[in-house]
Design a protein around this motif. Structure first.
Motif, PDB file in Angstrom:
ATOM      1  N   LEU A  63      12.433  79.045  28.695  1.00 21.96           N
ATOM      2  CA  LEU A  63      11.522  80.105  29.149  1.00 21.96           C
ATOM      3  C   LEU A  63      10.313  79.525  29.879  1.00 21.96           C
ATOM      4  CD1 LEU A  63      11.581  82.554  26.103  1.00 21.96           C
ATOM      5  CD2 LEU A  63      12.682  82.858  28.319  1.00 21.96           C
ATOM      6  N   LYS A  64       9.788  78.412  29.393  1.00 27.38           N
ATOM      7  CA  LYS A  64       8.653  77.770  30.064  1.00 27.38           C
ATOM      8  C   LYS A  64       9.032  77.316  31.475  1.00 27.38           C
ATOM      9  CE  LYS A  64       4.995  77.280  27.210  1.00 27.38           C
ATOM     10  NZ  LYS A  64       3.587  77.560  27.575  1.00 27.38           N
ATOM     11  N   PHE A  65      10.243  76.780  31.628  1.00 31.66           N
ATOM     12  CA  PHE A  65      10.684  76.328  32.945  1.00 31.66           C
ATOM     13  C   PHE A  65      10.808  77.524  33.884  1.00 31.66           C
ATOM     14  CE2 PHE A  65      13.589  74.883  36.212  1.00 31.66           C
ATOM     15  CZ  PHE A  65      13.164  73.576  36.441  1.00 31.66           C
ATOM     16  N   LEU A  66      11.388  78.600  33.396  1.00 35.37           N
ATOM     17  CA  LEU A  66      11.518  79.806  34.221  1.00 35.37           C
ATOM     18  C   LEU A  66      10.153  80.351  34.595  1.00 35.37           C
ATOM     19  CD1 LEU A  66      13.164  82.098  35.494  1.00 35.37           C
ATOM     20  CD2 LEU A  66      13.290  83.164  33.233  1.00 35.37           C
ATOM     21  N   SER A  67       9.219  80.298  33.657  1.00 34.90           N
ATOM     22  CA  SER A  67       7.878  80.820  33.911  1.00 34.90           C
ATOM     23  C   SER A  67       7.123  79.981  34.932  1.00 34.90           C
ATOM     24  CB  SER A  67       7.094  80.877  32.593  1.00 34.90           C
ATOM     25  OG  SER A  67       5.770  81.298  32.795  1.00 34.90           O
ATOM     26  N   SER A  68       7.177  78.657  34.758  1.00 33.14           N
ATOM     27  CA  SER A  68       6.377  77.781  35.618  1.00 33.14           C
ATOM     28  C   SER A  68       6.990  77.561  36.995  1.00 33.14           C
ATOM     29  CB  SER A  68       6.161  76.431  34.931  1.00 33.14           C
ATOM     30  OG  SER A  68       7.402  75.785  34.718  1.00 33.14           O
ATOM     31  N   GLN A  69       8.315  77.549  37.088  1.00 31.57           N
ATOM     32  CA  GLN A  69       8.971  77.206  38.351  1.00 31.57           C
ATOM     33  C   GLN A  69       9.440  78.422  39.142  1.00 31.57           C
ATOM     34  OE1 GLN A  69       8.823  73.977  39.250  1.00 31.57           O
ATOM     35  NE2 GLN A  69       7.742  73.761  37.287  1.00 31.57           N
ATOM     36  N   TYR A  70       9.601  79.551  38.480  1.00 30.25           N
ATOM     37  CA  TYR A  70      10.128  80.735  39.174  1.00 30.25           C
ATOM     38  C   TYR A  70       9.236  81.962  38.993  1.00 30.25           C
ATOM     39  CZ  TYR A  70      14.520  78.093  39.553  1.00 30.25           C
ATOM     40  OH  TYR A  70      15.485  77.142  39.833  1.00 30.25           O
ATOM     41  N   ASP A  71       7.994  81.738  38.567  1.00 30.67           N
ATOM     42  CA  ASP A  71       7.047  82.850  38.386  1.00 30.67           C
ATOM     43  C   ASP A  71       7.615  83.948  37.489  1.00 30.67           C
ATOM     44  OD1 ASP A  71       5.088  81.662  39.990  1.00 30.67           O
ATOM     45  OD2 ASP A  71       5.997  82.485  41.811  1.00 30.67           O
ATOM     46  N   ASN A  72       8.303  83.550  36.430  1.00 28.70           N
ATOM     47  CA  ASN A  72       8.829  84.469  35.411  1.00 28.70           C
ATOM     48  C   ASN A  72      10.003  85.322  35.876  1.00 28.70           C
ATOM     49  OD1 ASN A  72       6.967  83.584  33.545  1.00 28.70           O
ATOM     50  ND2 ASN A  72       5.570  85.297  33.813  1.00 28.70           N
ATOM     51  N   VAL A  73      10.518  85.106  37.069  1.00 37.07           N
ATOM     52  CA  VAL A  73      11.594  85.944  37.600  1.00 37.07           C
ATOM     53  C   VAL A  73      12.885  85.131  37.671  1.00 37.07           C
ATOM     54  CG1 VAL A  73      12.410  87.321  39.558  1.00 37.07           C
ATOM     55  CG2 VAL A  73       9.986  87.359  38.917  1.00 37.07           C
ATOM     56  N   LEU A  74      13.950  85.658  37.077  1.00 35.47           N
ATOM     57  CA  LEU A  74      15.220  84.944  37.047  1.00 35.47           C
ATOM     58  C   LEU A  74      15.799  84.837  38.457  1.00 35.47           C
ATOM     59  CD1 LEU A  74      17.056  83.696  34.839  1.00 35.47           C
ATOM     60  CD2 LEU A  74      18.423  85.794  34.936  1.00 35.47           C
ATOM     61  N   PRO A  75      16.102  83.619  38.915  1.00 33.85           N
ATOM     62  CA  PRO A  75      16.599  83.439  40.277  1.00 33.85           C
ATOM     63  C   PRO A  75      18.067  83.841  40.409  1.00 33.85           C
ATOM     64  CG  PRO A  75      16.567  81.345  39.131  1.00 33.85           C
ATOM     65  CD  PRO A  75      15.934  82.344  38.205  1.00 33.85           C
ATOM     66  N   GLU A  76      18.502  83.974  41.651  1.00 37.79           N
ATOM     67  CA  GLU A  76      19.902  84.277  41.926  1.00 37.79           C
ATOM     68  C   GLU A  76      20.735  83.030  41.652  1.00 37.79           C
ATOM     69  OE1 GLU A  76      23.130  85.813  42.243  1.00 37.79           O
ATOM     70  OE2 GLU A  76      21.583  87.232  42.943  1.00 37.79           O
ATOM     71  N   SER A  77      21.710  83.159  40.743  1.00 37.71           N
ATOM     72  CA  SER A  77      22.499  82.001  40.325  1.00 37.71           C
ATOM     73  C   SER A  77      23.888  81.954  40.932  1.00 37.71           C
ATOM     74  CB  SER A  77      22.640  81.994  38.803  1.00 37.71           C
ATOM     75  OG  SER A  77      23.400  83.120  38.382  1.00 37.71           O
ATOM     76  N   GLY A  78      24.333  83.092  41.467  1.00 35.80           N
ATOM     77  CA  GLY A  78      25.692  83.169  41.971  1.00 35.80           C
ATOM     78  C   GLY A  78      26.678  83.625  40.916  1.00 35.80           C
ATOM     79  N   ASP A  79      26.223  83.742  39.636  1.00 35.25           N
ATOM     80  CA  ASP A  79      27.101  84.226  38.567  1.00 35.25           C
ATOM     81  C   ASP A  79      27.207  85.742  38.630  1.00 35.25           C
ATOM     82  OD1 ASP A  79      27.664  81.747  37.453  1.00 35.25           O
ATOM     83  OD2 ASP A  79      25.870  81.774  36.188  1.00 35.25           O
TER      84      ASP A  79
END
Length: 684
Positions: free
Chosen positions: A431-447
């Motif tokens: 969660l910290k990585f998602l928060s710090s690197q993606y501004d809390n928004v889940l990126p498009e993964s292709g899944d």
């Protein structure tokens, strides 16, 4: 905050409406009625009482359609005796301890649909109806027996007003109804050198008195037939009345059941109703024996919950009754209560599954309220340890097949080495990585939304492992293997830690391969979403905290790992789920809760690393290598969990091949840790 969830029926969990109508069974569905042993209302529960019945039942009641009832067992000599000591009436005493019990269970997040009382009006009504039916069907007989009579008090003494030497084991402080030395039920008249609890200087003699008895001997043939059917169908716990070969092993049944008393010369209890027989006058003024009326508390508390209580208790075709208790209550739930319901003649819902525990002891001895030894009731809250951590530790040491030992060292290690460094580390890292690197928004993964398909060998192994563990979790919970279910949750979180490590989740991965980084993050976040459902029965507050940080609705337990939180979803604020407990608190708590025996030399805390390791359990990992790497932390957590798996397999008497394979895996993990720490040491 934006929510993007795959909102299908198989993903989202239905949340009961707080203002809903009473839960009633539905045709065509699995309807489970759950009870936990009714605690005496003359004291506060200790940790062993809690894990033995109420907490275990609470875990099973979650993530499924159930009605869960419990309450305080208020009548009888236990309450009269305690009230006498405190200088209050039995009603005042029960009011006081009912509140303390409810406060304790509320703090532990134990979610009864109703926590009631046997002193309620419905209890009297249902008890009397069963008594009358037993009389009509020829299962009650009058017997004139000698009873203990106190010449100083000038009255017959109820069982718990009498103490003496146990005729079976020689224990010197046996109670008149049960011996704490050998746990056998007693008749006060059989005690050697009986003494009056009110005044030990009084002379206690034997005098005859008339009482009504339940003819258990007449009920035995039908009872034996019922036991053999119900045990096999419901898969009772191994320490029950019948063994794995279907042989009834209870000594009382093997020797032939005997009539058992139903009435007592007391004021505090359910009044005996007239049967329309000549001996009614002799029963006037007597009350029901607490052993008789207490078990009827299950239907009577259900009747306080809903006027439609008979839909639960007279519906054996559509309702399965699961009962949770300590091993000392097995007789009353597999022999006494079922015999009563069979003899009553109505179409009662009877026991389907019996889940029992052995004893939880305290730091090398027993819990003792009189000696202030152990943690009782509200004192758990006063330690500052959160309820979720208490629940985890108690459930992870649940004495399912043998007695277990409460240890402050183990409790602290469970928090610091498993919850904090395994479960909490995985959740916070992702969660910290998602928060710090993606501004809390889940990126498009292709899944694509739905079940995950592996795209490379690393992910194939990860997804297969998680799906295998999910099946093991579901099987464990359906089989009421609560401790194994919790161990499996921690193995899944440990697998998540291993996945992040193997995938190399860091800023470099995001820069060099953004698509792969997004994929790893998505799969980790979705695994956390799964963990929120898996951990919910065991640690509901932790589950709520996870959902808050994920900004997601409560979900159901899935059969396979899927993409259910979708790209574009915005999470909440990541926070640590658990806090480290200072190892020094072990000494503080041992001194506080050690009671009269806290200064015994054999209970002193270990002073060396080797002794500390031994005290914390053979699977603890203690090194002097300084700060551990994330790899070492994850591997250490896996070792702790695999050690618990090995212990569970041995206690459940699994086949040698299965145990050997688990032990081999444990040794492999330990070897990997030794090698990892050696490399780390060489690098320094």
């Amino acid at each position: 905050m934006t929510q993007k969830i795959r909102a299908t029926d198989d993903v989202l969990r239905s949340i009961p409406d707080p203002g809903r109508a009473a839960i009633l069974p539905k045709d065509g569905e699995t309807n489970i009625l759950i009870t936990s042993a009714l605690p005496y209302c003359n004291n506060v529960p200790h940790l062993g009482n809690i894990i033995g019945s109420t907490l275990s039942a609470d875990v099973f009641s979650r993530n499924r359609r159930t009605l869960y009832v419990c309450g305080t067992d208020e009548y009888g000599t236990a309450s009269e005796t305690a009230a006498l000591k405190e200088g209050v009436t039995p009603r005042e005493l029960c009011d006081k301890y009912y509140a303390l019990h409810k406060e304790t269970y509320d703090w532990f997040d134990i979610g009864f649909d109703l926590f009631g009382r046997t002193s309620a009006a419905k209890h009297t009504e249902i008890c009397q109806s069963i008594y009358l039916n037993l009389g009509q069907h020829g299962y009650l007989e009058k017997q004139v027996k000698d009873q203990t009579y106190c010449e100083g008090c000038k009255k017959f003494l109820a069982d718990r007003y009498v103490e003496g030497i146990c005729p079976n084991c020689g224990f010197v402080d046996a109670r008149g109804d049960q011996c704490d030395g050998c746990s056998r039920t007693l008749d006060a008249i059989d005690l050697i050198e009986p003494r009056c609890l009110i005044d030990k200087s009084h002379t206690v003699v034997a005098r005859s008195s008339s009482h009504m008895y339940f003819k258990l001997d007449a009920a035995q043939p039908a009872l034996e037939e019922w036991i053999k059917k119900s045990w096999k169908k419901g898969k009772w716990s191994p320490n029950a009345t019948i063994n794995a070969d279907g042989e009834i092993v209870d000594a009382r049944m093997k020797g032939g059941l005997k009539p058992t008393p139903v009435t007592r010369d007391l004021a505090w209890g359910v009044p005996i109703p007239p049967l329309g027989r000549e001996d009614d006058k002799e029963m006037s003024g007597k009350v029901m024996y607490v052993w008789f009326d207490a078990v009827i508390g299950y239907p009577s508390i259900t009747a306080e919950y809903t006027p439609e209580w008979k839909q639960w208790w007279f519906n054996p075709d559509n309702v399965k009754l699961y009962q949770f208790m300590g091993k000392d209550n097995v007789y009353f739930h597999t022999i006494y209560f079922p015999a009563m319901l069979l003899a009553d003649g109505r179409n009662w819902t009877t026991l389907h599954h019996l889940s029992t525990t052995e004893y939880l002891n305290y730091e090398g001895g027993k819990f003792s309220k009189s000696k202030n030894r152990g943690v009782f009731g509200p004192a758990a809250k006063e330690t500052g340890i959160p309820a979720s951590v208490w629940r985890y530790y108690l459930l992870s040491t649940r004495p399912e097949t043998s007695d277990a030992m409460f240890s402050w060292a183990d409790c602290i290690a469970a928090n610091n080495n498993v919850l904090l460094k395994n479960f909490g580390n995985f959740v916070n890292r992702a969660l910290k990585f998602l928060s710090s690197q993606y501004d809390n928004v889940l990126p498009e993964s292709g899944d694509a939304p739905g079940p995950l398909s592996p795209n490379d060998p690393l992910d194939a192994e990860f997804i297969t492992d998680v799906n295998t563990l999910l099946k093991e979790y579901i099987d464990a919970m359906e089989s009421v293997k609560i401790r194994l279910g919790l161990q499996t949750v921690m193995l899944i979180s440990s697998r998540g830690n291993g996945y992040l490590q193997a995938a190399g989740l860091n800023k470099a991965l995001m820069t060099e391969n953004p698509q792969r980084c997004a994929q790893v993050v998505s799969r980790a976040i979705n695994l956390i979403y799964v963990l929120s459902a898996l951990i919910y029965p065991f640690m509901p507050a932790t589950s709520d905290a996870l959902l808050l940080q994920l900004n997601a609705p409560a979900r159901a337990v899935p059969e396979v790992l899927s993409t259910d939180i979708l790209a574009g979803h915005q999470i909440g604020q990541p926070e640590h789920l658990f806090k480290n407990i200072d190892d020094k608190m072990e000494e503080v708590w041992k001194a506080r809760f050690g009671g009269d025996e806290s200064t015994k030399k054999e209970e002193e805390a270990p002073t060396s690393k080797r002794k500390a390791k031994k005290a914390a359990g053979t699977n603890a990992v203690i090194t002097d290598s300084g700060p551990k790497s994330p790899e070492a932390i994850a591997l250490g957590a896996r070792i702790l969990e695999q050690g618990q798996v090995v212990r569970g397999l041995k206690e459940n008497k699994e086949s040698k091949d299965v145990v050997d394979a688990a032990v081999a895996e444990l040794k492999k993990l330990k070897a990997e840790l030794v090698l990892l720490e050696k490399r780390s040491s060489d690098a320094q």
